[in-house]
Motif scaffolding. Structure first.
Motif, PDB file in Angstrom:
ATOM      1  N   GLU A   1       0.786  -1.159  -0.029  1.00 12.28           N
ATOM      2  CA  GLU A   1      -0.183   0.122  -0.104  1.00 12.28           C
ATOM      3  C   GLU A   1       0.906   1.218   0.078  1.00 12.28           C
ATOM      4  OE1 GLU A   1      -3.432   2.547   2.522  1.00 12.28           O
ATOM      5  OE2 GLU A   1      -2.514   0.345   3.404  1.00 12.28           O
ATOM      6  N   PHE A   2       0.651   2.173  -1.046  1.00 12.82           N
ATOM      7  CA  PHE A   2       1.418   3.419  -0.866  1.00 12.82           C
ATOM      8  C   PHE A   2       0.445   4.343   0.308  1.00 12.82           C
ATOM      9  CE2 PHE A   2       2.652   3.276  -5.676  1.00 12.82           C
ATOM     10  CZ  PHE A   2       3.994   2.802  -5.191  1.00 12.82           C
ATOM     11  N   LYS A   3       1.337   4.830   1.084  1.00 15.11           N
ATOM     12  CA  LYS A   3       0.625   5.999   2.168  1.00 15.11           C
ATOM     13  C   LYS A   3       1.458   7.146   1.855  1.00 15.11           C
ATOM     14  CE  LYS A   3      -0.556   2.968   5.532  1.00 15.11           C
ATOM     15  NZ  LYS A   3      -2.053   2.685   5.968  1.00 15.11           N
ATOM     16  N   GLN A   4       0.509   8.425   1.469  1.00 11.09           N
ATOM     17  CA  GLN A   4       0.845   9.363   0.888  1.00 11.09           C
ATOM     18  C   GLN A   4       0.689  10.592   1.951  1.00 11.09           C
ATOM     19  OE1 GLN A   4      -1.527   8.497  -2.305  1.00 11.09           O
ATOM     20  NE2 GLN A   4       0.246   8.013  -3.857  1.00 11.09           N
ATOM     21  N   PRO A   5       1.465  11.432   1.988  1.00  8.33           N
ATOM     22  CA  PRO A   5       1.182  12.649   2.870  1.00  8.33           C
ATOM     23  C   PRO A   5       0.020  13.524   2.353  1.00  8.33           C
ATOM     24  CG  PRO A   5       3.334  12.966   1.743  1.00  8.33           C
ATOM     25  CD  PRO A   5       2.367  11.988   1.072  1.00  8.33           C
ATOM     26  N   GLU A   6      -0.711  14.138   3.009  1.00  9.01           N
ATOM     27  CA  GLU A   6      -2.025  15.077   2.702  1.00  9.01           C
ATOM     28  C   GLU A   6      -1.981  15.816   1.465  1.00  9.01           C
ATOM     29  OE1 GLU A   6      -4.201  17.463   5.708  1.00  9.01           O
ATOM     30  OE2 GLU A   6      -3.641  15.858   7.023  1.00  9.01           O
ATOM     31  N   LEU A   7      -0.735  16.487   1.498  1.00  7.45           N
ATOM     32  CA  LEU A   7      -0.634  17.404   0.273  1.00  7.45           C
ATOM     33  C   LEU A   7      -0.001  16.929  -0.807  1.00  7.45           C
ATOM     34  CD1 LEU A   7       0.453  20.646   1.919  1.00  7.45           C
ATOM     35  CD2 LEU A   7      -1.821  20.040   1.477  1.00  7.45           C
ATOM     36  N   THR A   8      -0.245  16.896  -2.114  1.00  6.41           N
ATOM     37  CA  THR A   8       0.609  16.516  -3.189  1.00  6.41           C
ATOM     38  C   THR A   8       2.055  17.364  -3.224  1.00  6.41           C
ATOM     39  OG1 THR A   8      -0.414  18.149  -4.773  1.00  6.41           O
ATOM     40  CG2 THR A   8      -1.597  15.793  -4.591  1.00  6.41           C
ATOM     41  N   VAL A   9       2.823  16.658  -4.167  1.00  7.29           N
ATOM     42  CA  VAL A   9       4.005  17.326  -4.316  1.00  7.29           C
ATOM     43  C   VAL A   9       3.778  18.824  -4.919  1.00  7.29           C
ATOM     44  CG1 VAL A   9       6.048  17.448  -5.804  1.00  7.29           C
ATOM     45  CG2 VAL A   9       5.585  15.550  -4.484  1.00  7.29           C
ATOM     46  N   GLU A  10       3.014  19.159  -5.716  1.00  5.17           N
ATOM     47  CA  GLU A  10       2.530  20.417  -6.264  1.00  5.17           C
ATOM     48  C   GLU A  10       2.183  21.196  -5.148  1.00  5.17           C
ATOM     49  OE1 GLU A  10       1.607  17.427  -7.442  1.00  5.17           O
ATOM     50  OE2 GLU A  10       3.102  17.551  -9.240  1.00  5.17           O
ATOM     51  N   GLN A  11       1.057  20.796  -4.529  1.00  3.82           N
ATOM     52  CA  GLN A  11       0.698  21.581  -3.358  1.00  3.82           C
ATOM     53  C   GLN A  11       1.421  22.016  -2.271  1.00  3.82           C
ATOM     54  OE1 GLN A  11      -2.451  18.754  -2.310  1.00  3.82           O
ATOM     55  NE2 GLN A  11      -4.025  19.906  -3.482  1.00  3.82           N
ATOM     56  N   TYR A  12       2.229  21.141  -1.866  1.00  3.15           N
ATOM     57  CA  TYR A  12       3.453  21.298  -0.840  1.00  3.15           C
ATOM     58  C   TYR A  12       4.284  22.318  -1.228  1.00  3.15           C
ATOM     59  CZ  TYR A  12       7.032  19.921   2.444  1.00  3.15           C
ATOM     60  OH  TYR A  12       7.671  19.668   3.632  1.00  3.15           O
ATOM     61  N   GLU A  13       4.872  22.329  -2.472  1.00  4.61           N
ATOM     62  CA  GLU A  13       5.866  23.151  -2.889  1.00  4.61           C
ATOM     63  C   GLU A  13       5.286  24.546  -3.217  1.00  4.61           C
ATOM     64  OE1 GLU A  13       8.178  21.495  -6.302  1.00  4.61           O
ATOM     65  OE2 GLU A  13       8.820  19.866  -5.092  1.00  4.61           O
ATOM     66  N   ALA A  14       3.981  24.599  -3.539  1.00  6.08           N
ATOM     67  CA  ALA A  14       3.206  25.917  -3.621  1.00  6.08           C
ATOM     68  C   ALA A  14       3.117  26.355  -2.354  1.00  6.08           C
ATOM     69  CB  ALA A  14       1.949  25.739  -4.453  1.00  6.08           C
ATOM     70  N   ALA A  15       2.704  25.886  -1.484  1.00  6.43           N
ATOM     71  CA  ALA A  15       2.524  26.233  -0.037  1.00  6.43           C
ATOM     72  C   ALA A  15       3.926  26.692   0.521  1.00  6.43           C
ATOM     73  CB  ALA A  15       2.140  25.279   0.853  1.00  6.43           C
ATOM     74  N   HIS A  16       5.121  26.369   0.167  1.00  9.95           N
ATOM     75  CA  HIS A  16       6.288  26.438   0.644  1.00  9.95           C
ATOM     76  C   HIS A  16       7.057  27.557  -0.165  1.00  9.95           C
ATOM     77  CE1 HIS A  16       5.387  23.279   3.302  1.00  9.95           C
ATOM     78  NE2 HIS A  16       6.128  23.937   4.402  1.00  9.95           N
ATOM     79  N   GLY A  17       6.587  27.769  -1.476  1.00 11.51           N
ATOM     80  CA  GLY A  17       7.296  28.770  -2.399  1.00 11.51           C
ATOM     81  C   GLY A  17       8.482  27.920  -3.101  1.00 11.51           C
ATOM     82  N   GLY A  18       8.321  26.545  -3.147  1.00 10.79           N
ATOM     83  CA  GLY A  18       9.388  25.791  -3.715  1.00 10.79           C
ATOM     84  C   GLY A  18       9.721  24.591  -3.082  1.00 10.79           C
ATOM     85  N   PRO A  19      10.714  23.799  -3.735  1.00 12.16           N
ATOM     86  CA  PRO A  19      10.914  22.452  -3.287  1.00 12.16           C
ATOM     87  C   PRO A  19      11.776  22.534  -1.923  1.00 12.16           C
ATOM     88  CG  PRO A  19      12.024  22.749  -5.302  1.00 12.16           C
ATOM     89  CD  PRO A  19      11.512  24.106  -5.149  1.00 12.16           C
ATOM     90  N   VAL A  20      11.076  22.114  -0.759  1.00 13.50           N
ATOM     91  CA  VAL A  20      11.695  21.962   0.476  1.00 13.50           C
ATOM     92  C   VAL A  20      12.855  21.194   0.648  1.00 13.50           C
ATOM     93  CG1 VAL A  20      10.954  21.753   2.993  1.00 13.50           C
ATOM     94  CG2 VAL A  20       9.274  22.491   1.320  1.00 13.50           C
ATOM     95  N   TYR A  21      12.997  20.138  -0.104  1.00 14.14           N
ATOM     96  CA  TYR A  21      14.127  19.426  -0.037  1.00 14.14           C
ATOM     97  C   TYR A  21      15.337  20.038  -0.223  1.00 14.14           C
ATOM     98  CZ  TYR A  21      13.584  18.853  -4.973  1.00 14.14           C
ATOM     99  OH  TYR A  21      13.273  19.299  -6.254  1.00 14.14           O
ATOM    100  N   LYS A  22      15.443  21.264  -1.093  1.00 22.07           N
ATOM    101  CA  LYS A  22      16.461  21.874  -1.432  1.00 22.07           C
ATOM    102  C   LYS A  22      17.048  22.810  -0.285  1.00 22.07           C
ATOM    103  CE  LYS A  22      16.122  22.448  -6.491  1.00 22.07           C
ATOM    104  NZ  LYS A  22      15.819  23.777  -7.429  1.00 22.07           N
ATOM    105  N   THR A  23      16.115  23.291   0.598  1.00 21.03           N
ATOM    106  CA  THR A  23      16.437  24.310   1.662  1.00 21.03           C
ATOM    107  C   THR A  23      16.399  23.608   3.108  1.00 21.03           C
ATOM    108  OG1 THR A  23      14.207  25.086   1.677  1.00 21.03           O
ATOM    109  CG2 THR A  23      15.701  26.304   0.480  1.00 21.03           C
ATOM    110  N   ASN A  24      15.343  22.529   3.140  1.00 20.61           N
ATOM    111  CA  ASN A  24      15.289  21.962   4.502  1.00 20.61           C
ATOM    112  C   ASN A  24      14.923  20.488   4.408  1.00 20.61           C
ATOM    113  OD1 ASN A  24      15.033  21.396   7.112  1.00 20.61           O
ATOM    114  ND2 ASN A  24      13.735  23.293   7.749  1.00 20.61           N
ATOM    115  N   PRO A  25      15.986  19.839   3.994  1.00 14.73           N
ATOM    116  CA  PRO A  25      15.492  18.438   3.708  1.00 14.73           C
ATOM    117  C   PRO A  25      15.045  17.821   5.129  1.00 14.73           C
ATOM    118  CG  PRO A  25      17.757  18.626   3.874  1.00 14.73           C
ATOM    119  CD  PRO A  25      17.404  19.835   3.825  1.00 14.73           C
ATOM    120  N   ASN A  26      15.218  18.020   6.391  1.00 18.70           N
ATOM    121  CA  ASN A  26      14.767  17.553   7.424  1.00 18.70           C
ATOM    122  C   ASN A  26      13.187  17.903   7.782  1.00 18.70           C
ATOM    123  OD1 ASN A  26      16.891  16.470   8.632  1.00 18.70           O
ATOM    124  ND2 ASN A  26      17.793  18.182   9.561  1.00 18.70           N
ATOM    125  N   GLN A  27      13.117  18.909   7.421  1.00 15.62           N
ATOM    126  CA  GLN A  27      11.459  19.437   7.246  1.00 15.62           C
ATOM    127  C   GLN A  27      10.768  18.724   6.158  1.00 15.62           C
ATOM    128  OE1 GLN A  27      10.072  21.755   9.373  1.00 15.62           O
ATOM    129  NE2 GLN A  27       8.106  20.799   8.543  1.00 15.62           N
TER     130      GLN A  27
END
Ligand code: SF4
Length: 251
Positions: A111-137
Motif C-alpha cells: 500500500e502506498f501511504k501518501q502525505p496529505e498534500l501532493t508534491v505540487e501543493q506542498y511546493e506551492a505552500a512553501h514557495g518551492g522544493p523544501v528538500y533543497k532548503t530544509n531536507p529535515n523538514q
C-alpha cells in the motif's frame, strides 16, 4: 477519571495490547524474547511476530534489498501481512515500479501511504522544493508524519535493519521497543550481512530495484539520492551535500 490503556500499565510483552508506556518489566520481557530469537533464522523470527501480533504486525518498506528479502519471506509465511511504502511523491520511477513487480511475482499489494498534500501543493505552500532548503523538514512532512499516522493501531512492525550497517545499528535487538513510534520493532535481518541478503535475492530471483545495478546501492527520494563512486560509502549518495545521513525513521 478517564482510564486509557496507557494508564493501565503494561501487561507484559506477550499481552494482546502492547502498552503505550512500557515499564521495566515489559522491556525486560522483550529483551528476553529477543535473546531467545538471537539464533533463530529470519523466517523463524517473522513467524514468531506473525503468530504473536497477527494483523497488528506490519512492515514499512522503501523497497530496498533487505525489504525485498523480507517481502519474499512473508510471501511464504504470511502473505496477508500488511506492507506499506511511504510514497513521498519524490520517489524514482524504478522504485515505484517495484510495487507492480511485487504484485506480479507474489500477488501482494504494497500500500502506498501518501502525505496529505501532493508534491505540487506542498511546493506551492512553501514557495518551492523544501528538500533543497530544509531536507529535515521535508522528510518530517513527507515521511515521518505519514509513518506516525500509519503506526496508529499497530502493535509491532518489521524493520529491515542489519547490525553491520552502522555503529548506531550494531546493538539493535531482534525484538525491541521502538520509542519513536511506540511499537514493538522486530528486526529479522539484524544478524545478516549484505552478502546474505544478496545471496538470497540471487538464489530466489527476488525482484529488486534496478537502480542498484546503476550505481545506487541505497535508494531514497530522487532529488536526495545520487549514484556513488567506487570505494565510496554505501549511503554516501543520500542527502549528498547536507549534514544528514538518515531520514529519522530509526532511533
Ligand atoms: Fe524530501 Fe528528500 Fe526527504 Fe524525500 S528524502 S522526503 S525529497 S528531503
Amino acid at each position: 477519571s478517564q482510564s486509557s490503556p496507557a494508564d493501565d500499565g503494561p501487561q507484559g510483552a506477550l499481552a494482546a495490547d502492547p502498552p503505550l508506556k512500557p515499564d521495566e518489566d515489559f522491556l525486560a520481557e522483550l529483551a528476553q524474547q529477543s535473546e531467545k530469537l538471537e539464533t533463530a533464522t529470519p523466517q523463524e523470527i517473522l513467524r514468531w511476530a506473525v503468530d504473536r501480533y497477527g494483523d497488528k504486525f506490519s512492515m514499512a518498506t522503501a523497497f530496498g534489498p533487505e525489504g525485498m528479502t523480507i517481502i519474499h519471506m512473508l510471501s511464504e509465511i504470511a502473505p496477508q501481512t500488511p506492507i506499506f511504502n511511504l510514497d513521498t511523491g519524490y520517489q524514482f520511477q524504478e522504485t515505484l515500479d517495484l510495487r507492480e513487480r511485487i504484485i506480479d511475482r507474489y500477488g501482494i499489494t504494497v500500500e502506498f501511504k501518501q502525505p496529505e498534500l501532493t508534491v505540487e501543493q506542498y511546493e506551492a505552500a512553501h514557495g518551492g522544493p523544501v528538500y533543497k532548503t530544509n531536507p529535515n523538514q521535508c522528510c518530517f512532512d513527507r515521511k515521518l508524519k505519514v509513518l506516525h499516522q500509519a503506526a496508529k493501531g499497530l502493535h509491532a512492525w518489521a524493520s529491515a535493519i542489519r547490525r553491520d550497517q552502522s555503529p548506531d545499528r550494531a546493538k539493535a535487538p531482534i525484538v525491541g521497543w521502538d520509542r519513536k513510534f511506540q511499537l514493538v520493532k522486530v528486526s529479522p535481518l539484524a544478524n545478516w550481512t549484505k552478502k546474505d541478503v544478496w545471496s538470497m535475492i540471487t538464489k530466489n530471483d527476488i525482484p529488486y530495484n534496478e537502480l542498484h545495478d546503476k550505481g545506487y546501492p541505497s535508494v531514497g527520494c530522487q532529488p536526495c539520492t545520487r549514484s556513488v563512486l567506487l570505494g565510496e560509502d554505501e549511503r554516501a549518495g543520500r542527502w549528498s551535500g547536507f549534514q544528514k545521513t538518515e531520514c529519522g525513521l530509526h532511533d
